[in-house]
Write an enzyme that holds these catalytic residues in place. Structure first.
Site, PDB file in Angstrom:
ATOM      1  NE  ARG A 129      50.729  33.183  44.621  1.00 27.01           N
ATOM      2  CZ  ARG A 129      49.785  33.071  45.756  1.00 27.01           C
ATOM      3  NH1 ARG A 129      49.996  32.013  46.394  1.00 27.01           N
ATOM      4  NH2 ARG A 129      48.740  34.096  46.018  1.00 27.01           N
ATOM      5  CG  ASN A 182      55.225  39.031  41.124  1.00 26.44           C
ATOM      6  OD1 ASN A 182      54.273  39.347  41.469  1.00 26.44           O
ATOM      7  ND2 ASN A 182      56.089  38.070  41.496  1.00 26.44           N
ATOM      8  CD  GLU A 217      55.527  35.297  44.480  1.00 29.31           C
ATOM      9  OE1 GLU A 217      54.439  35.441  45.135  1.00 29.31           O
ATOM     10  OE2 GLU A 217      55.953  36.150  43.937  1.00 29.31           O
ATOM     11  CE  LYS A 228      46.296  35.177  43.138  1.00 29.59           C
ATOM     12  NZ  LYS A 228      46.085  36.540  43.705  1.00 29.59           N
ATOM     13  NE  ARG A 285      47.543  29.024  67.947  1.00 32.42           N
ATOM     14  CZ  ARG A 285      47.035  28.211  69.267  1.00 32.42           C
ATOM     15  NH1 ARG A 285      46.035  27.743  69.583  1.00 32.42           N
ATOM     16  NH2 ARG A 285      47.676  28.702  70.363  1.00 32.42           N
ATOM     17  CE  LYS A 318      51.331  36.094  47.530  1.00 31.83           C
ATOM     18  NZ  LYS A 318      52.153  36.750  46.752  1.00 31.83           N
ATOM     19  CG  HIS A 360      54.612  46.289  43.205  1.00 32.31           C
ATOM     20  ND1 HIS A 360      55.236  44.996  43.205  1.00 32.31           N
ATOM     21  CD2 HIS A 360      53.613  46.518  43.530  1.00 32.31           C
ATOM     22  CE1 HIS A 360      54.022  44.382  43.477  1.00 32.31           C
ATOM     23  NE2 HIS A 360      53.071  45.450  43.523  1.00 32.31           N
ATOM     24  CD  GLU A 396      46.806  42.918  38.705  1.00 28.29           C
ATOM     25  OE1 GLU A 396      47.456  41.797  38.205  1.00 28.29           O
ATOM     26  OE2 GLU A 396      47.599  43.487  39.353  1.00 28.29           O
ATOM     27  CG  HIS A 442      48.188  47.212  42.123  1.00 28.26           C
ATOM     28  ND1 HIS A 442      49.489  47.229  42.455  1.00 28.26           N
ATOM     29  CD2 HIS A 442      47.712  46.132  41.274  1.00 28.26           C
ATOM     30  CE1 HIS A 442      49.810  45.943  42.108  1.00 28.26           C
ATOM     31  NE2 HIS A 442      48.777  45.164  41.635  1.00 28.26           N
ATOM     32  CG  HIS A 485      52.843  43.318  39.351  1.00 29.75           C
ATOM     33  ND1 HIS A 485      52.214  42.872  38.245  1.00 29.75           N
ATOM     34  CD2 HIS A 485      51.729  43.381  40.473  1.00 29.75           C
ATOM     35  CE1 HIS A 485      50.593  42.739  38.607  1.00 29.75           C
ATOM     36  NE2 HIS A 485      50.611  43.092  39.674  1.00 29.75           N
TER      37      HIS A 485
HETATM   38  N1  LIG Z   1      46.004  39.483  48.669  1.00 25.84           N
HETATM   39  C1  LIG Z   1      46.354  39.394  47.526  1.00 25.84           C
HETATM   40  O1  LIG Z   1      46.560  38.662  46.735  1.00 25.84           O
HETATM   41  C2  LIG Z   1      46.058  40.913  46.668  1.00 25.84           C
HETATM   42  C3  LIG Z   1      46.216  41.128  45.497  1.00 25.84           C
HETATM   43  C4  LIG Z   1      46.060  42.411  44.887  1.00 25.84           C
HETATM   44  C5  LIG Z   1      45.986  43.355  45.599  1.00 25.84           C
HETATM   45  N2  LIG Z   1      45.666  43.284  46.999  1.00 25.84           N
HETATM   46  C6  LIG Z   1      45.372  44.579  47.894  1.00 25.84           C
HETATM   47  O2  LIG Z   1      44.030  44.819  47.576  1.00 25.84           O
HETATM   48  C7  LIG Z   1      43.891  46.519  47.706  1.00 25.84           C
HETATM   49  C8  LIG Z   1      43.477  47.129  46.621  1.00 25.84           C
HETATM   50  O3  LIG Z   1      42.305  46.858  46.407  1.00 25.84           O
HETATM   51  P1  LIG Z   1      41.105  47.505  45.481  1.00 25.84           P
HETATM   52  O4  LIG Z   1      41.595  48.033  44.329  1.00 25.84           O
HETATM   53  O5  LIG Z   1      39.645  46.703  45.633  1.00 25.84           O
HETATM   54  O6  LIG Z   1      40.698  48.988  46.339  1.00 25.84           O
HETATM   55  P2  LIG Z   1      39.967  49.079  47.753  1.00 25.84           P
HETATM   56  O7  LIG Z   1      39.597  47.994  48.518  1.00 25.84           O
HETATM   57  O8  LIG Z   1      40.656  50.277  48.353  1.00 25.84           O
HETATM   58  O9  LIG Z   1      38.784  49.525  47.141  1.00 25.84           O
HETATM   59  C9  LIG Z   1      38.745  50.646  46.328  1.00 25.84           C
HETATM   60  C10 LIG Z   1      37.698  51.599  46.696  1.00 25.84           C
HETATM   61  O10 LIG Z   1      36.367  51.205  46.157  1.00 25.84           O
HETATM   62  C11 LIG Z   1      35.344  51.347  46.742  1.00 25.84           C
HETATM   63  N3  LIG Z   1      34.433  50.324  46.418  1.00 25.84           N
HETATM   64  C12 LIG Z   1      34.528  48.958  46.795  1.00 25.84           C
HETATM   65  N4  LIG Z   1      33.588  48.246  45.970  1.00 25.84           N
HETATM   66  C13 LIG Z   1      32.915  49.093  45.337  1.00 25.84           C
HETATM   67  C14 LIG Z   1      31.651  48.955  44.682  1.00 25.84           C
HETATM   68  N5  LIG Z   1      31.056  47.883  44.253  1.00 25.84           N
HETATM   69  N6  LIG Z   1      30.860  50.207  44.277  1.00 25.84           N
HETATM   70  C15 LIG Z   1      31.789  51.389  44.380  1.00 25.84           C
HETATM   71  N7  LIG Z   1      32.757  51.877  45.169  1.00 25.84           N
HETATM   72  C16 LIG Z   1      33.211  50.497  45.624  1.00 25.84           C
HETATM   73  C17 LIG Z   1      35.930  51.122  48.106  1.00 25.84           C
HETATM   74  O11 LIG Z   1      34.941  51.608  49.082  1.00 25.84           O
HETATM   75  C18 LIG Z   1      37.243  51.942  48.035  1.00 25.84           C
HETATM   76  O12 LIG Z   1      36.692  53.310  48.248  1.00 25.84           O
HETATM   77  C19 LIG Z   1      45.427  46.702  48.229  1.00 25.84           C
HETATM   78  O13 LIG Z   1      45.396  46.962  49.603  1.00 25.84           O
HETATM   79  C20 LIG Z   1      46.084  45.796  47.558  1.00 25.84           C
HETATM   80  O14 LIG Z   1      47.505  45.648  48.393  1.00 25.84           O
HETATM   81  C21 LIG Z   1      45.847  42.172  47.601  1.00 25.84           C
END
Ligand SMILES: NC(=O)c1ccc[n+]([C@@H]2O[C@H](COP(=O)([O-])OP(=O)(O)OC[C@H]3O[C@@H](n4cnc5c(N)ncnc54)[C@H](O)[C@@H]3O)[C@@H](O)[C@H]2O)c1
Length: 387
Positions: free
Chosen positions: A263, A267, A259, A249, A131, A153, A274, A195, A286, A270
């Site tokens: 918050r 979006n 939200e 943020k 937990r 999140k 999306h 973003e 994205h 978005h």
């Molecule tokens: N929790 C939230 O509030 C929130 C908000 C926005 C997005 N997300 C989530 O985040 C994810 C997308 O994140 P992302 O865009 O970081 O993609 P990702 O985590 O898939 O990373 C993208 C690619 O970059 C590579 N990588 C990472 N760091 C690197 C570096 N320093 N140098 C070279 N390569 C590197 C990774 O290995 C991967 O192949 C989605 O799953 C989305 O749903 C969550």
């Protein structure tokens, strides 16, 4: 790590101590060299499991293990699948299993080193194992640094879609080592900048409704004046821009964690974004999808008379400059986009809630309601103009 000096207009590396309404304190460090603080945020005697992506060993990983072993922390590593594959129930089970085998207790820590996919999964694991155990996030993509790692999140994907299981869970610390952006591919940098540009388009509303204070030069002006391409990591404004985005943020999440109001402003861009991401079957990143969404809502607002038409060109210019698309790719079909819109969580019966830039760039109306039929027509017109 790339050398860049701090820009006089922006903050130096920052320390933010942020207390959410869940009464959790999160320490946030931004800048080059902040990784060396890992030992102080973990504390002596804590066992650490580093979750990382299957990339080559790099300077960051070495710094983390060196600093932790100097302090005598027991240190373990686990390499998780890359990208979205990381956010699966199988990965979740395998990490839970590993934590049990290693005898991790509540005072031990998970250190998440990776992009948003890895930090989403790690947050879910940390929030559910016993937990809740300690979580330190070290976001390595620009998108994760300004967005995914911030705000509590967490999520995994289920068979029927993305982010269908999750919880709010706040890390003990977030170390935003901006030097790590040096190895990020150009397309990922552009995606994160979508973003950042979104935050710039929200700054005045956030400043008016939270404790966030804008600097003497708005984020939008700073980006327009100083950013010539997506290589923000080579630009002296890098740390300041990331810091402002994070502060915005955090301020929004502190004011409205669940939200219910403000918050929703996050979006911006978005709703169409999306839908495009899904309709393209994730061929658009994205950030690319959000960029097109930002152009759409800006144009929509100007057509509705809430914004000067010049604002559209202004947004298009900035997005184009950092390598982002501003039109819907011809390969995407209106019917598929419309189908994805039907599943939008912000949809209510006959209308949908949109975030609309109003008055001038930097201000939004986050409670704007639009009839579904009218929104479809507006999107159809935008698609036609895209060809
Ligand atoms: N929790 C939230 O509030 C929130 C908000 C926005 C997005 N997300 C989530 O985040 C994810 C997308 O994140 P992302 O865009 O970081 O993609 P990702 O985590 O898939 O990373 C993208 C690619 O970059 C590579 N990588 C990472 N760091 C690197 C570096 N320093 N140098 C070279 N390569 C590197 C990774 O290995 C991967 O192949 C989605 O799953 C989305 O749903 C969550």
């Amino acid at each position: 790590m790339s050398p860049h000096k701090h820009h006089p207009l922006t903050n130096p590396a920052i320390n933010i101590l942020w207390r959410s309404s869940f009464d959790v304190e999160t320490k946030v460090f931004v800048g080059q060299g902040v990784l060396s603080r890992i030992a102080t945020v973990v504390g002596p005697g804590t066992k650490c499991l580093l979750l990382r992506q299957p990339r080559e060993k790099n300077e960051a990983m070495e710094t983390i293990s060196r600093e932790l072993s100097k302090q005598g922390n027991e240190f373990f590593e686990m390499v998780l699948p890359d990208g979205e594959a990381c956010k699966s129930s199988n990965t979740l089970l395998s990490v839970w299993q590993k934590l049990q085998e290693l005898g991790f207790g509540r005072d031990d820590a998970i250190v998440a080193l990776g992009g948003g996919a890895l930090s989403d999964l790690s947050g879910f694991v940390a929030g559910t194992y016993l937990r809740g155990i300690n979580l330190i996030i070290i976001p390595t993509t620009l998108l994760a640094q300004v967005d995914a790692a911030i705000g509590g999140k967490t999520a995994i994907n289920l068979t029927f879609g993305k982010n269908l299981a999750g919880l709010f869970y706040f890390p003990k610390a977030i170390l935003v080592e901006t030097g790590m952006l040096a190895t990020l591919p150009a397309r990922q940098l552009s995606s994160g900048l979508a973003e950042v540009i979104k935050y710039a388009m929200l700054e005045q509303t956030i400043a008016a409704e939270t404790e966030y204070r804008a600097g003497p030069v708005s984020l939008l002006e700073l980006l327009e004046n100083e950013l010539t391409d997506q290589n923000i990591h080579l630009n002296p404004i890098c740390d300041g821009v990331i810091t402002s985005s994070i502060k915005m943020k955090l301020a929004v999440v502190a004011k409205d964690p669940l939200e219910a109001g403000l918050r929703r402003s996050l979006n911006l861009g978005h709703t169409l974004g999306h839908a495009l991401e899904q309709a393209s079957n994730f061929a658009l990143t994205h950030g690319e999808a959000v960029a097109i969404g930002l152009v759409f809502v800006t144009g929509l607002s100007s057509r509705l008379g809430h914004l000067d038409p010049g604002a559209v060109k202004q947004v298009e210019k900035l997005l184009t400059r950092v390598g982002l698309p501003i039109r819907v790719p011809a390969s995407l079909k209106f019917a598929d986009i419309k189908k994805s819109l039907l599943h939008d969580k912000k949809r209510q019966k006959d209308e949908i809630r949109l975030v609309l830039p109003t008055d001038r760039l930097g201000k939004v109306d986050y409670s704007y309601r639009m009839d579904n039929k009218e929104l479809s027509e507006q999107i159809a017109a935008f698609l036609e103009a895209s060809v």
